[in-house]
Design an enzyme around this catalytic site. Structure first.
Site, PDB file in Angstrom:
ATOM      1  N   MET A  30       0.842  -1.201   0.000  1.00 30.80           N
ATOM      2  CA  MET A  30       0.000   0.000   0.000  1.00 30.80           C
ATOM      3  C   MET A  30       0.880   1.254   0.000  1.00 30.80           C
ATOM      4  O   MET A  30       0.400   2.354   0.259  1.00 30.80           O
ATOM      5  CB  MET A  30      -0.930  -0.015   1.213  1.00 30.80           C
ATOM      6  N   GLY A  31       2.178   1.091  -0.269  1.00 33.58           N
ATOM      7  CA  GLY A  31       3.064   2.238  -0.399  1.00 33.58           C
ATOM      8  C   GLY A  31       3.532   2.795   0.931  1.00 33.58           C
ATOM      9  O   GLY A  31       3.427   2.151   1.964  1.00 33.58           O
ATOM     10  N   GLY A  36      11.220  -2.534   5.601  1.00 29.37           N
ATOM     11  CA  GLY A  36      10.533  -3.829   5.537  1.00 29.37           C
ATOM     12  C   GLY A  36      10.120  -4.127   4.100  1.00 29.37           C
ATOM     13  O   GLY A  36      10.380  -5.213   3.567  1.00 29.37           O
ATOM     14  N   HIS A  37       9.496  -3.122   3.458  1.00 32.21           N
ATOM     15  CA  HIS A  37       9.113  -3.298   2.049  1.00 32.21           C
ATOM     16  C   HIS A  37      10.362  -3.519   1.181  1.00 32.21           C
ATOM     17  O   HIS A  37      10.356  -4.345   0.271  1.00 32.21           O
ATOM     18  CB  HIS A  37       8.376  -2.059   1.539  1.00 32.21           C
ATOM     19  N   GLY A 147       5.399 -10.135   3.579  1.00 31.50           N
ATOM     20  CA  GLY A 147       6.091 -10.109   4.860  1.00 31.50           C
ATOM     21  C   GLY A 147       5.357 -10.928   5.904  1.00 31.50           C
ATOM     22  O   GLY A 147       4.122 -10.960   5.919  1.00 31.50           O
ATOM     23  N   LYS A 149       5.290 -10.124   8.873  1.00 35.97           N
ATOM     24  CA  LYS A 149       4.728  -9.224   9.891  1.00 35.97           C
ATOM     25  C   LYS A 149       3.205  -9.377   9.899  1.00 35.97           C
ATOM     26  O   LYS A 149       2.566  -9.374  10.934  1.00 35.97           O
ATOM     27  CB  LYS A 149       5.104  -7.778   9.603  1.00 35.97           C
ATOM     28  N   ASP A 150       2.649  -9.524   8.695  1.00 35.23           N
ATOM     29  CA  ASP A 150       1.214  -9.793   8.567  1.00 35.23           C
ATOM     30  C   ASP A 150       1.062 -11.317   8.468  1.00 35.23           C
ATOM     31  O   ASP A 150       0.780 -11.856   7.402  1.00 35.23           O
ATOM     32  CB  ASP A 150       0.674  -9.093   7.333  1.00 35.23           C
ATOM     33  N   SER A 185       6.470  -0.356  10.174  1.00 39.41           N
ATOM     34  CA  SER A 185       5.108  -0.280   9.637  1.00 39.41           C
ATOM     35  C   SER A 185       4.886   1.127   9.118  1.00 39.41           C
ATOM     36  O   SER A 185       5.363   2.104   9.730  1.00 39.41           O
ATOM     37  CB  SER A 185       4.100  -0.583  10.755  1.00 39.41           C
ATOM     38  N   SER A 186       4.148   1.234   8.018  1.00 41.66           N
ATOM     39  CA  SER A 186       3.813   2.573   7.510  1.00 41.66           C
ATOM     40  C   SER A 186       3.029   3.340   8.566  1.00 41.66           C
ATOM     41  O   SER A 186       3.071   4.564   8.619  1.00 41.66           O
ATOM     42  CB  SER A 186       2.971   2.456   6.241  1.00 41.66           C
TER      43      SER A 186
HETATM   44  P1  AMP Z   1       1.649  -2.915   3.529  1.00 41.43           P
HETATM   45  O1  AMP Z   1       2.075  -1.911   2.521  1.00 41.43           O
HETATM   46  O2  AMP Z   1       1.887  -2.479   4.929  1.00 41.43           O
HETATM   47  O3  AMP Z   1       0.293  -3.457   3.270  1.00 41.43           O
HETATM   48  O4  AMP Z   1       2.628  -4.140   3.367  1.00 41.43           O
HETATM   49  C1  AMP Z   1       3.011  -4.651   2.116  1.00 41.43           C
HETATM   50  C2  AMP Z   1       3.867  -5.870   2.356  1.00 41.43           C
HETATM   51  O5  AMP Z   1       5.003  -5.514   3.123  1.00 41.43           O
HETATM   52  C3  AMP Z   1       3.130  -6.971   3.123  1.00 41.43           C
HETATM   53  O6  AMP Z   1       3.484  -8.233   2.577  1.00 41.43           O
HETATM   54  C4  AMP Z   1       3.665  -6.803   4.515  1.00 41.43           C
HETATM   55  O7  AMP Z   1       3.635  -7.985   5.283  1.00 41.43           O
HETATM   56  C5  AMP Z   1       5.088  -6.383   4.244  1.00 41.43           C
HETATM   57  N1  AMP Z   1       5.662  -5.710   5.401  1.00 41.43           N
HETATM   58  C6  AMP Z   1       5.143  -4.657   6.080  1.00 41.43           C
HETATM   59  N2  AMP Z   1       5.909  -4.361   7.141  1.00 41.43           N
HETATM   60  C7  AMP Z   1       6.945  -5.236   7.139  1.00 41.43           C
HETATM   61  C8  AMP Z   1       8.082  -5.451   7.976  1.00 41.43           C
HETATM   62  N3  AMP Z   1       8.323  -4.699   9.046  1.00 41.43           N
HETATM   63  N4  AMP Z   1       8.922  -6.455   7.662  1.00 41.43           N
HETATM   64  C9  AMP Z   1       8.703  -7.245   6.580  1.00 41.43           C
HETATM   65  N5  AMP Z   1       7.647  -7.100   5.746  1.00 41.43           N
HETATM   66  C10 AMP Z   1       6.786  -6.105   6.014  1.00 41.43           C
END
Ligand code: AMP
Length: 283
Positions: A30-31, A36-37, A147, A149-150, A185-186
């Site tokens: 989601m940007g 992490g991303h 990730g 994390k989720d 985390s974003s």
């Molecule tokens: P999001 O943009 O937060 O929806 O996350 C996009 C991807 O990045 C998902 O697969 C998340 O699990 C992964 N992600 C988010 N935070 C982390 C993190 N701290 N470490 C590893 N992967 C992450």
């Protein structure tokens, strides 16, 4: 690096790449990118000839009263980071392209969505699975990197991919943390400096639980009670859930074993933060 907003244009790019016999790695996000991303993008770069990053704040995975409108966005900075990470294409569609008027099809994974985030965010995984299926159909990746994390999301996506025979290999990557332990985390940008300190209670809880297990405690209730007390000491923390589950079924456990994962969701002020970890040290 290309930024593509149109679904048709994205499909044309994919067709050209596939005709050339090249493989595609895909990282859906989601940007508002953080390290992490970037760790997922690094893995994608290694696993495929071409690397696609999607940036789409997906309205269907947010419930009423959640932070869809406020979710942090920053395509310009994301583009710079993506370019440095070796991304070939950012796919960033508009919501009205993904869900045009008359849109009526959703993907629902049963069972493992009826717990944890699935309980506190009804409809969340239906939105996630729907958008990930659509993105897989548009990007047609050979592999997709998520990730852990989720943790539940990763399990749900694996289930969906298997059940629907989707020709995509799902790769899970470890949680990337700040130096002090906070999972990146974003949503961490919502934390005030004081709440940023309080948010460390999530990773400290994981640590505490692991210590309890290594000193012989196996009762999930005992561990959860301890963590509840620890978290409630933080003035801005409000527990959504603390559960110890089997890593595959996500069913609650009574006793810790090698498959036990501790999963936490805690509001710290405005943001709801999640974290997780296995409880038994790997032998
Ligand atoms: P999001 O943009 O937060 O929806 O996350 C996009 C991807 O990045 C998902 O697969 C998340 O699990 C992964 N992600 C988010 N935070 C982390 C993190 N701290 N470490 C590893 N992967 C992450």
């Amino acid at each position: 690096m290309n930024i593509i907003k149109s679904i048709d244009e994205m499909k044309q790019w994919v067709a050209t790449v596939r005709i050339a016999g090249e493989t595609i790695s895909f990282v859906p996000t989601m940007g508002f990118l953080h390290q992490g991303h970037l760790s997922l993008l690094d893995e994608g770069r290694k696993r495929g000839d071409k690397l696609v990053l999607s940036i789409f704040v997906n309205p269907t995975q947010f419930g009423q009263g959640e932070d869809f409108e406020d979710y942090p966005r920053g395509l310009e900075q994301d583009s710079q980071l993506a370019q440095q990470a070796g991304v070939d294409v950012i796919f960033a569609p508009e919501a009205k392209q993904m869900y045009p008027s008359g849109y009526a099809t959703y993907v629902d994974v049963e069972g493992i969505t009826n717990t944890l985030c699935g309980t506190s965010r009804p409809g969340h995984f239906r939105g996630v699975c729907t958008v990930v299926s659509k993105l897989f159909n548009i990007v047609q990746p050979h592999n997709a990197i998520f990730g852990s994390k989720d943790f539940q999301q990763l399990a749900v996506i694996k289930r969906m991919t298997l059940d629907l025979n989707l020709p995509v290999e799902i790769i899970g990557m470890p949680i990337f943390r700040e130096a002090d332990g906070l999972a990146m985390s974003s949503r961490n940008v919502y934390l005030s400096p004081d709440q940023r300190k309080q948010a460390l209670v999530l990773s400290r809880s994981l640590q505490r639980a692991k210590e309890m297990v290594s000193s012989g405690e196996t009762g999930c209730d005992v561990i959860i009670r301890q963590l509840k007390m620890l978290i409630e000491q933080q003035p801005d923390a409000r527990i959504d859930y603390i559960q110890i589950c089997h890593q595959l079924t996500l069913e609650d456990q009574t006793h810790v074993d090698a498959d036990s994962v501790l999963l936490l969701a805690v509001y710290v002020g405005k943001p709801r933060l999640i974290d997780n970890g296995f409880l038994q040290a790997e032998s």
